[in-house]
Design a protein around this motif. Structure first.
Motif, short mmCIF file in Angstrom:
data_model
loop_
_atom_site.label_atom_id
_atom_site.label_comp_id
_atom_site.label_asym_id
_atom_site.label_seq_id
_atom_site.Cartn_x
_atom_site.Cartn_y
_atom_site.Cartn_z
N ARG A 141 3.42 -2.57 -5.96
CA ARG A 141 3.14 -1.08 -5.16
C ARG A 141 2.04 -0.21 -6.03
O ARG A 141 2.36 -0.35 -7.55
CB ARG A 141 4.45 -0.39 -5.06
CG ARG A 141 4.13 0.97 -4.53
CD ARG A 141 5.59 1.63 -4.31
NE ARG A 141 5.74 2.64 -3.20
CZ ARG A 141 6.64 3.36 -2.99
NH1 ARG A 141 7.88 3.05 -3.40
NH2 ARG A 141 6.50 4.10 -2.09
N ASN A 142 1.27 0.11 -5.50
CA ASN A 142 0.11 0.90 -6.44
C ASN A 142 -0.59 0.08 -7.42
O ASN A 142 -1.08 0.49 -8.55
CB ASN A 142 0.56 2.42 -6.98
CG ASN A 142 1.28 3.14 -6.00
OD1 ASN A 142 0.69 3.39 -4.92
ND2 ASN A 142 2.51 3.82 -6.32
N LYS A 143 -0.71 -1.34 -7.12
CA LYS A 143 -1.55 -2.32 -8.04
C LYS A 143 -0.61 -2.41 -9.28
O LYS A 143 -1.09 -2.98 -10.27
CB LYS A 143 -3.03 -1.76 -8.20
CG LYS A 143 -3.66 -2.05 -6.86
CD LYS A 143 -5.17 -1.55 -7.08
CE LYS A 143 -5.87 -2.52 -8.12
NZ LYS A 143 -7.31 -2.33 -7.91
N LYS A 144 0.52 -2.17 -9.31
CA LYS A 144 1.57 -2.19 -10.41
C LYS A 144 1.82 -3.70 -10.51
O LYS A 144 2.40 -4.26 -9.80
CB LYS A 144 2.52 -1.16 -10.54
CG LYS A 144 3.49 -1.22 -11.95
CD LYS A 144 4.53 -0.43 -11.89
CE LYS A 144 5.31 -0.77 -13.00
NZ LYS A 144 6.76 -0.09 -12.89
N GLU A 179 11.29 -3.66 -6.89
CA GLU A 179 9.82 -4.30 -7.00
C GLU A 179 9.22 -4.64 -5.52
O GLU A 179 8.05 -4.50 -5.43
CB GLU A 179 9.59 -5.41 -7.90
CG GLU A 179 10.06 -5.01 -9.24
CD GLU A 179 10.37 -6.27 -10.22
OE1 GLU A 179 9.92 -6.11 -11.45
OE2 GLU A 179 10.78 -7.19 -9.70
N ARG A 200 -7.29 -4.32 1.31
CA ARG A 200 -5.78 -3.45 1.35
C ARG A 200 -6.06 -2.20 0.57
O ARG A 200 -5.17 -1.19 1.05
CB ARG A 200 -4.70 -4.33 0.43
CG ARG A 200 -4.04 -5.58 1.36
CD ARG A 200 -3.21 -6.09 0.51
NE ARG A 200 -2.25 -7.06 1.45
CZ ARG A 200 -1.64 -8.00 1.03
NH1 ARG A 200 -1.30 -7.99 -0.35
NH2 ARG A 200 -0.80 -8.77 1.85
N GLU A 201 -6.70 -2.14 -0.40
CA GLU A 201 -6.81 -0.65 -0.93
C GLU A 201 -7.76 0.26 -0.08
O GLU A 201 -7.08 1.38 0.10
CB GLU A 201 -7.64 -0.94 -2.27
CG GLU A 201 -7.52 0.07 -3.15
CD GLU A 201 -8.11 -0.34 -4.71
OE1 GLU A 201 -7.46 0.07 -5.67
OE2 GLU A 201 -8.89 -1.28 -4.70
N GLY A 250 -5.13 1.58 2.42
CA GLY A 250 -4.07 2.10 1.74
C GLY A 250 -2.66 1.44 1.74
O GLY A 250 -1.49 1.75 1.62
N LEU A 302 -1.78 -0.82 -0.29
CA LEU A 302 -1.31 -1.05 -1.80
C LEU A 302 -0.13 0.12 -2.36
O LEU A 302 0.32 -0.16 -3.21
CB LEU A 302 -2.34 -1.26 -2.83
CG LEU A 302 -3.28 -2.49 -2.49
CD1 LEU A 302 -4.39 -2.57 -3.64
CD2 LEU A 302 -2.40 -3.81 -2.81
N GLY A 303 -0.27 0.91 -1.20
CA GLY A 303 0.70 2.17 -1.64
C GLY A 303 2.33 1.81 -1.23
O GLY A 303 3.08 2.53 -1.49
N ARG A 360 5.52 -1.00 -1.08
CA ARG A 360 6.19 -1.99 -1.94
C ARG A 360 5.80 -3.14 -1.06
O ARG A 360 5.88 -3.26 0.18
CB ARG A 360 7.63 -2.00 -1.69
CG ARG A 360 8.27 -1.14 -2.77
CD ARG A 360 9.90 -1.02 -2.78
NE ARG A 360 10.42 -0.16 -3.77
CZ ARG A 360 10.77 1.06 -3.41
NH1 ARG A 360 10.59 1.39 -2.12
NH2 ARG A 360 11.21 1.98 -4.36
N GLN A 382 -1.74 -3.01 7.54
CA GLN A 382 -1.85 -1.53 7.84
C GLN A 382 -1.14 -1.16 9.03
O GLN A 382 -0.40 -0.12 9.11
CB GLN A 382 -3.46 -1.21 7.79
CG GLN A 382 -3.72 0.04 8.16
CD GLN A 382 -5.11 0.56 8.49
OE1 GLN A 382 -5.83 -0.36 8.66
NE2 GLN A 382 -5.55 1.68 8.02
#
Length: 186
Positions: free
Chosen positions: A44-47, A99, A119-120, A123, A125-126, A128, A153
Motif C-alpha cells: 500500500r502506497n508503494k511501501k 500488509e 496502477r499509480e 490510484g 496503489l492506495g 492494500r 481500479q
C-alpha cells in the motif's frame, strides 16, 4: 469494516488451516528443501513488504513476474500447489499483519515498472494488495499491465462487503487460474 473481516478470517484460516499448512510445509521441505518463499513486493502506497508463499519453483529461479518465468522452473509439487491455489495460504500471515487484504490488487514486484505506473495513475496503489480480486477471478494476470490496472481500479471503486465476499467465494470455488507461466498447461 473490511480490515476487521480480513483480520478475523486470516486468523481463523491460520488456526483451522494449521494442520494443512504443516503438511504442505513438510512436503515442500522434501520437494525444494526450502518450502517457504519470501519476496519483497509493492504494498500500500508503494511501501515494500515481504510476501510469504509456499515455494512452487526450484530454488535459484530468477525473481521475475510469473508470466516471465520458465515452466521448467516449477516443481511437480509446485504445479499441484498452484493448481489448487494452496501456495497462497501463507499470505494469510500478511493479511493478519495488515500488509495485505483478502481482496485487493495482487502485489507486484518493484521491477514491474509499467504495472506500477499504470496502477499509480489510477490510484490503485492506495489500497492494500490482496490475495484475490476481480482480475484474478477473471484470469487477468500481470502480463497485461494496463488491463490489470484498469480492472483493479474498477474493483476498488465498486468494492462493497457483498463484492468482497463474492470474490473470496469465487476464488475458493476455483474461479480463475492465477498468473500464467509460458509453456505451462491449463
Amino acid at each position: 469494516m473490511i480490515r476487521l473481516f480480513d483480520f478475523f478470517f486470516s486468523l481463523l484460516g491460520l488456526v483451522l488451516g494449521a494442520p494443512i499448512l504443516l503438511i504442505l510445509l513438510v512436503v515442500g521441505l522434501f520437494d525444494t528443501g526450502s518450502p517457504l518463499f519470501r519476496q519483497q513486493r509493492v504494498g500500500r502506497n508503494k511501501k515494500p513488504f515481504t510476501l510469504v508463499k509456499f515455494r512452487t519453483m526450484r530454488k535459484g529461479t530468477a525473481s521475475v513476474a510469473s508470466h516471465l518465468a520458465s515452466a521448467n522452473a516449477i516443481t511437480p509439487f509446485g504445479r499441484f500447489l498452484r493448481g489448487t491455489k494452496l501456495d497462497e495460504l501463507p499470505q494469510l500471515w500478511n493479511v493478519l499483519k495488515g500488509e495485505m487484504s483478502l481482496v485487493g490488487p495482487r502485489p507486484c514486484l518493484f521491477n514491474q515498472e509499467e504495472l506500477i505506473a499504470e496502477r499509480e495513475r489510477r490510484g490503485v496503489l492506495g489500497a492494500r494488495p490482496g490475495i484475490t480480486g476481480l482480475a484474478q477471478v477473471n484470469d487477468i494476470d500481470m502480463s497485461t499491465p494496463r488491463l490489470l490496472a484498469e480492472t483493479d481500479q474498477k474493483m476498488l471503486q465498486n468494492l462493497t462487503l457483498p463484492a468482497y465476499f463474492k470474490y473470496i467465494f469465487m476464488t475458493v470455488a476455483g474461479k480463475g487460474a492465477g498468473d500464467r507461466i509460458p509453456g505451462e498447461g491449463g
